[in-house]
Design an enzyme around this catalytic site. Structure first.
Site, PDB file in Angstrom:
ATOM      1  N   TYR A 162       0.708  -1.163  -0.086  1.00  0.00           N
ATOM      2  CA  TYR A 162       0.068  -0.024  -0.018  1.00  0.00           C
ATOM      3  C   TYR A 162       0.656   1.267  -0.015  1.00  0.00           C
ATOM      4  O   TYR A 162       0.670   2.141  -0.946  1.00  0.00           O
ATOM      5  CB  TYR A 162      -0.854  -0.019   1.156  1.00  0.00           C
ATOM      6  CG  TYR A 162      -1.774   1.171   1.612  1.00  0.00           C
ATOM      7  CD1 TYR A 162      -2.767   1.434   0.822  1.00  0.00           C
ATOM      8  CD2 TYR A 162      -1.117   1.890   2.841  1.00  0.00           C
ATOM      9  CE1 TYR A 162      -3.450   2.597   1.175  1.00  0.00           C
ATOM     10  CE2 TYR A 162      -1.883   2.974   3.072  1.00  0.00           C
ATOM     11  CZ  TYR A 162      -2.914   3.362   2.561  1.00  0.00           C
ATOM     12  OH  TYR A 162      -3.843   4.381   2.790  1.00  0.00           O
ATOM     13  N   ALA A 213     -12.350   0.956  14.621  1.00  0.00           N
ATOM     14  CA  ALA A 213     -13.697  -0.268  14.397  1.00  0.00           C
ATOM     15  C   ALA A 213     -13.391  -1.491  15.176  1.00  0.00           C
ATOM     16  O   ALA A 213     -14.260  -2.204  15.526  1.00  0.00           O
ATOM     17  CB  ALA A 213     -13.982  -0.215  12.892  1.00  0.00           C
ATOM     18  N   VAL A 228      -2.033  -5.792  19.064  1.00  0.00           N
ATOM     19  CA  VAL A 228      -1.064  -6.299  18.225  1.00  0.00           C
ATOM     20  C   VAL A 228       0.343  -6.026  18.615  1.00  0.00           C
ATOM     21  O   VAL A 228       0.533  -4.934  19.084  1.00  0.00           O
ATOM     22  CB  VAL A 228      -1.409  -5.736  16.795  1.00  0.00           C
ATOM     23  CG1 VAL A 228      -0.283  -6.446  15.976  1.00  0.00           C
ATOM     24  CG2 VAL A 228      -2.642  -6.203  16.189  1.00  0.00           C
TER      25      VAL A 228
END
Ligand code: NAD
Ligand code: UDP
Length: 364
Positions: A162, A213, A228
């Protein structure tokens, strides 16, 4: 003012429409395959919507025709969901690079102003993370638009698909500007938060959404929030409403905004993901008036287990905002708590059924 907007149905696009269509001097034509977040604007006579992706072919020809009378084209269209960078790498590269490339060429041919939404991920990881130092030297961690090197990991870490596609688009824009004089503005957003961001997984959407979210879904469903790699990564968070105000200022001050790159973020709202999880538990307890959420479970998970092979994290993103402050006179003010309160209330209202079924399941 006549604007063309690609990706107008997404999170940022929906807020940009709210901001710009509140004015009486703006007409907008937009493209997006998704319209769920912009339903309230569809009947507005100042807004023309095409519910299709703008890619090579009919839609690109239509776009090229519309460019003639437009003041600017804003390209927000992207796949920008971190869980897909390493799991759908070809789609990520195609959408963010190859589908965007003909749009730049169309703007160059028409010599039209292209405002391109890139990402702060083009900076990659900080110099200090590679030097393995906790140095307080801002030269090693501060992100400056025209100076900081862009540091990405190895090819096998497909997380960088990305960032790399977006960086290539920035270089293409700049090359067109240098060659043909096409006016451009590059926006590098740093973690915009607000209502309508992403989706709650298993209700809508594909893959894992962004952290806001994810944490909201865990709170609404009564499931543990997943941190994480220890939640050490730091992000700076800005209210999406303040961020789109920066775009409105660019449009109103083209002489200041053209041919510039802008970080758009809030340096005062830096937080680790662990602290964000804890703060969101507290805010959720406050808005639900349920003190139990203050101790909602938080569990650790590895990046590989959560995102799959090839995930690598940006350690820190501290923007230098001098460009936006001096050229646009823009400085965001809302604290993280002031951002989270209305945002989390909005999720709670929209997903009231989910929260209700969780309460019922716990009670029975
Ligand atoms: P989003 O996923 O909510 O919106 C992107 C929209 O683009 C989607 O609605 C999608 O349907 C649409 N789209 C994809 N391909 C298209 C095409 N060919 N033609 C027309 N529409 C297409 O993302 P967002 O958060 O609104 O982000 C907007 C832009 O800002 C993206 O370019 C993203 O990379 C960038 N950005 C956002 C953030 C952030 O904090 N929100 C951070 C970094 C970068
Ligand atoms: N993250 C997390 N738990 C989650 C989702 C994300 O700890 O449920 C972390 C992720 O690893 C990263 C940070 O939150 O360190 C921000 O992730 P996000 O998906 O919002 O996008 P990014 O800022 O990396 O573009």
């Amino acid at each position: 003012m006549r604007l063309l907007i690609l990706g107008c149905g997404g999170f940022v696009g929906s807020h940009l429409l709210d901001r710009m269509l509140a004015r009486t001097d703006v007409e907008i034509e937009g493209w997006d395959p998704d319209r769920t977040k912009i339903a309230k604007h569809l009947e507005n006579p100042c807004f023309t919507f095409h519910q299709v992706p703008c890619i090579d072919g009919v839609e690109l020809r239509r776009l090229e025709e519309r460019l003639v009378g437009a003041d600017a084209l804003i390209n927000l269209a992207a796949i920008c969901n971190p869980s897909q960078y390493n799991t759908r790498p070809l789609d990520v590269i195609r959408t963010n690079l190859f589908d965007s490339y003909p749009v730049v060429e169309a703007c160059a041919r028409a010599n039209k102003w292209l405002i391109y939404f890139s990402t702060s991920e083009v900076y990659g990881r900080t110099l200090s993370s590679y030097l393995k130092t906790e140095s307080n030297d801002p030269d090693l961690y501060e992100l400056r638009e025209n100076q900081t090197p862009l540091i990405m990991g190895p090819i096998v870490n497909q997380r960088w698909t990305y960032a790399c596609a977006k960086q290539m688009m920035e270089r293409i824009l700049y090359a067109h500007h240098a060659t043909t004089g096409m006016p451009f503005t590059i926006v590098r957003p740093l973690n915009f938060f607000g209502p309508r961001m992403d989706y709650i997984p298993r209700c809508a959407g594909e893959g894992v959404p962004r952290v806001l979210a994810c944490f909201m879904a865990a709170l609404l469903r009564g499931e543990p929030m997943q941190l994480v790699d220890g939640g050490k990564a730091r992000r700076t968070i800005v209210a999406v409403e303040e961020a789109v105000e920066a775009i409105a200022r660019m449009l109103d001050m083209p002489n200041k905004a053209k041919n510039q790159i802008f970080n758009i973020g809030n340096r005062d709202n830096e937080i680790t993901m662990r602290d964000l999880a804890e703060m969101m538990r507290d805010v959720f307890a406050e808005i639900t008036t349920e003190p139990k959420y203050r101790s909602h479970p938080i569990v650790d998970v590895s990046g590989e287990d959560f995102y799959g092979t090839g995930y690598e994290d940006c350690d820190r993103r501290m923007p230098d905002l001098t460009q936006a402050e001096t050229l646009l006179n823009w400085r965001p003010k809302r604290s993280l708590r002031e951002i989270l309160l209305p945002t989390m209330r909005d999720y709670l209202t929209r997903y009231a059924d989910l929260a209700q079924s969780n309460e019922t399941a716990v009670a029975s």
